[in-house]
Design an enzyme around this catalytic site. Structure first.
Site, mmCIF file in Angstrom:
data_model
loop_
_atom_site.group_PDB
_atom_site.id
_atom_site.type_symbol
_atom_site.label_atom_id
_atom_site.label_comp_id
_atom_site.label_asym_id
_atom_site.label_seq_id
_atom_site.Cartn_x
_atom_site.Cartn_y
_atom_site.Cartn_z
ATOM 1 C CG ASN A 206 6.887 -4.028 3.554
ATOM 2 O OD1 ASN A 206 6.599 -3.006 4.303
ATOM 3 N ND2 ASN A 206 7.321 -3.782 2.420
ATOM 4 N N GLY A 207 10.194 -4.954 3.710
ATOM 5 C CA GLY A 207 11.149 -3.905 4.200
ATOM 6 C C GLY A 207 12.357 -4.100 3.377
ATOM 7 N N PRO B 298 0.850 -1.172 0.067
ATOM 8 C CG PRO B 298 -0.153 -0.968 2.162
ATOM 9 C CD PRO B 298 0.573 -2.060 1.340
ATOM 10 C CD GLU C 32 -3.989 4.852 6.120
ATOM 11 O OE1 GLU C 32 -4.002 4.450 7.483
ATOM 12 O OE2 GLU C 32 -3.962 6.092 5.926
ATOM 13 C CB CYS D 136 0.338 5.087 8.832
ATOM 14 S SG CYS D 136 0.831 6.409 8.466
ATOM 15 C CG HIS E 26 7.354 -1.871 7.532
ATOM 16 N ND1 HIS E 26 6.985 -0.422 7.393
ATOM 17 C CD2 HIS E 26 8.775 -1.763 7.038
ATOM 18 C CE1 HIS E 26 8.158 0.293 7.094
ATOM 19 N NE2 HIS E 26 9.232 -0.453 6.981
HETATM 20 C C1 FNR Z 1 4.027 4.059 2.264
HETATM 21 N N1 FNR Z 1 3.712 2.874 3.173
HETATM 22 C C2 FNR Z 1 2.549 2.633 3.504
HETATM 23 N N2 FNR Z 1 2.110 1.737 4.425
HETATM 24 C C3 FNR Z 1 0.987 1.285 4.711
HETATM 25 O O1 FNR Z 1 0.412 0.573 5.358
HETATM 26 N N3 FNR Z 1 -0.224 2.211 3.912
HETATM 27 C C4 FNR Z 1 -0.037 3.223 3.201
HETATM 28 O O2 FNR Z 1 -0.764 3.684 2.745
HETATM 29 C C5 FNR Z 1 1.304 3.565 2.959
HETATM 30 N N4 FNR Z 1 1.755 4.609 2.118
HETATM 31 C C6 FNR Z 1 3.160 4.666 1.768
HETATM 32 C C7 FNR Z 1 3.412 5.699 0.722
HETATM 33 C C8 FNR Z 1 4.741 5.830 0.236
HETATM 34 C C9 FNR Z 1 4.987 6.611 -0.619
HETATM 35 C C10 FNR Z 1 5.707 4.969 0.849
HETATM 36 C C11 FNR Z 1 7.193 5.074 0.285
HETATM 37 C C12 FNR Z 1 5.423 3.795 1.713
HETATM 38 C C13 FNR Z 1 4.884 2.158 3.624
HETATM 39 C C14 FNR Z 1 4.968 0.889 2.788
HETATM 40 O O3 FNR Z 1 3.726 0.103 2.544
HETATM 41 C C15 FNR Z 1 6.138 -0.025 3.129
HETATM 42 O O4 FNR Z 1 5.477 -0.650 4.397
HETATM 43 C C16 FNR Z 1 7.592 0.881 3.553
HETATM 44 O O5 FNR Z 1 7.770 1.577 2.509
HETATM 45 C C17 FNR Z 1 8.596 -0.504 3.742
HETATM 46 O O6 FNR Z 1 8.537 -1.218 2.578
HETATM 47 P P1 FNR Z 1 9.942 -1.010 1.380
HETATM 48 O O7 FNR Z 1 9.828 0.451 1.045
HETATM 49 O O8 FNR Z 1 11.199 -1.089 2.234
HETATM 50 O O9 FNR Z 1 9.723 -2.028 0.357
#
Ligand code: FNR
Length: 341
Positions: free
Chosen positions: A214-215, A17, A42, A116, A183
């Site tokens: 995730n991460g 997301p 979200e 978040c 995450h």
């Molecule tokens: C996010 N992340 C995020 N998580 C979530 O649960 N709901 C959301 O709406 C969002 N929105 C969001 C926007 C943007 C632009 C980013 C970069 C990240 C967090 C995301 O889903 C994820 O958990 C983290 O970015 C870690 O994963 P990566 O980036 O290491 O692959």
């Protein structure tokens, strides 16, 4: 696929997301490259429950439109029905259920955001604020699970100790959720801090439902690597997909300029909110170049999809799509459907 298809969370490559990024064109883009499951951005329950469901004949989509403002809060289409997950931001079980019930017949699953760390989420008791309220988590998840016929999941962050994270995950498992996304960062961690994959390992060994890791997944090979290291069932990727959605391609990434162009075309095709398209393109540019260079400045100056189309030489494509939509509105057979294949 038939209508009783239930989402299986094992061995899946998942688009995470992402607010402003994870709208229909980006989800379709990721799926074209190989994403098995694609999450919406979200959507806060307060906002979703103000929406009504509307079939958009000219786009062939289902839109959830906010009463009063006419803002399209969520747009989906039949092609993604069995892989799209709507992520809800919530702090209340009955509101979460009302929001989920509105969209549940058009999507594959509902996820609850429990990670978040942004102040607007925490202040509203949503996102990571839930992590310290196990009773509320239990109430939200059991209410959703009891009343919905599609899978319910949640996405958490690591807590301060392994024991606490494992205890939380085991409590969540008991609610009957279909999977849990972890995450691998704590609430206080910043995105640049390295993800702690060992935290995922602890959870994966402590629960029997699928765990989604995730991460810090940056390349296709990392999908297998994180699964091997953590024992997780599936993998979710956010930033690396935003920067180049072709990360989901088994044959390797495509040049990001090509991916950016394809994203713009899909944004035009699905009439995406121009602010979101602009934001996403800027994120791509920031990773590969710099917003202070001419391209970044020009994107910044764009206000509409027509502006962006002109900037990237896609004005003919834009014009064709608009013409097709007019024909469709007039009842003329649609070539637009072919374009969408
Ligand atoms: C996010 N992340 C995020 N998580 C979530 O649960 N709901 C959301 O709406 C969002 N929105 C969001 C926007 C943007 C632009 C980013 C970069 C990240 C967090 C995301 O889903 C994820 O958990 C983290 O970015 C870690 O994963 P990566 O980036 O290491 O692959």
């Amino acid at each position: 696929m038939n209508t009783t298809m239930v989402l299986d969370y094992r061995n899946k490559h998942i688009l995470a997301p992402m607010v402003r990024v994870g709208t229909l064109p980006f989800r379709m883009l990721a799926a074209d490259y190989g994403a098995d499951i694609t999450y919406s951005e979200e959507i806060v329950d307060h906002k979703l429950i103000k929406c009504y469901r509307k079939i958009n004949e000219s786009l062939q989509t289902v839109d959830f439109v906010e009463k009063g403002t006419n803002e399209v809060v969520f747009r989906t289409c039949s092609a993604e029905k069995y892989r799209v997950v709507v992520q809800i931001g919530t702090s209340d079980a009955s509101r979460a259920l009302a929001a989920a019930e509105l969209v549940c017949r058009d999507v594959a699953a509902i996820d609850v955001n429990m990670g978040c760390p942004k102040s607007f989420s925490i202040c509203g008791g949503m996102g990571a604020a839930l992590l310290s309220k196990p009773e509320l988590i239990n109430d939200i998840l059991t209410t959703l699970k009891r009343n919905l016929s599609i899978p319910v999941t949640c996405k958490i962050r690591l807590l301060n100790t392994c024991e606490a994270t494992v205890a939380l995950a085991q409590m969540i498992e008991k609610t009957g959720v279909a999977a849990i996304a972890v995450h691998a960062r704590k609430v206080a961690d910043r995105p640049r801090d390295p993800a702690q994959w060992d935290g995922i390992t602890e959870v994966a060994y402590a629960v029997s439902i699928p765990v989604i890791a995730n991460g810090d997944v940056f390349d296709y090979d990392d999908f297998q690597r994180i699964k091997t290291v953590t024992g997780a069932s599936s993998v979710m990727v956010a930033r690396a997909a935003m920067q180049n959605a072709s990360i989901f391609r088994a044959k390797g990434k495509l040049p990001w300029e090509d991916v950016k162009r394809e994203y713009l075309r899909k944004s035009i095709l699905w009439d995406n909110d121009p602010k979101r398209t602009k934001y996403t393109i800027k994120q791509m540019i920031m990773e590969h170049s710099c917003l202070e260079l001419p391209e970044g400045k020009s994107v910044n100056a764009c206000r509409t999809l027509a502006d962006l189309s002109r900037l990237y030489g896609e004005q003919d494509y834009h014009k064709n799509i608009l013409e097709e939509r007019t024909h469709l509105n007039n009842g003329t057979p649609a070539r637009i459907l072919q374009l969408k294949k």
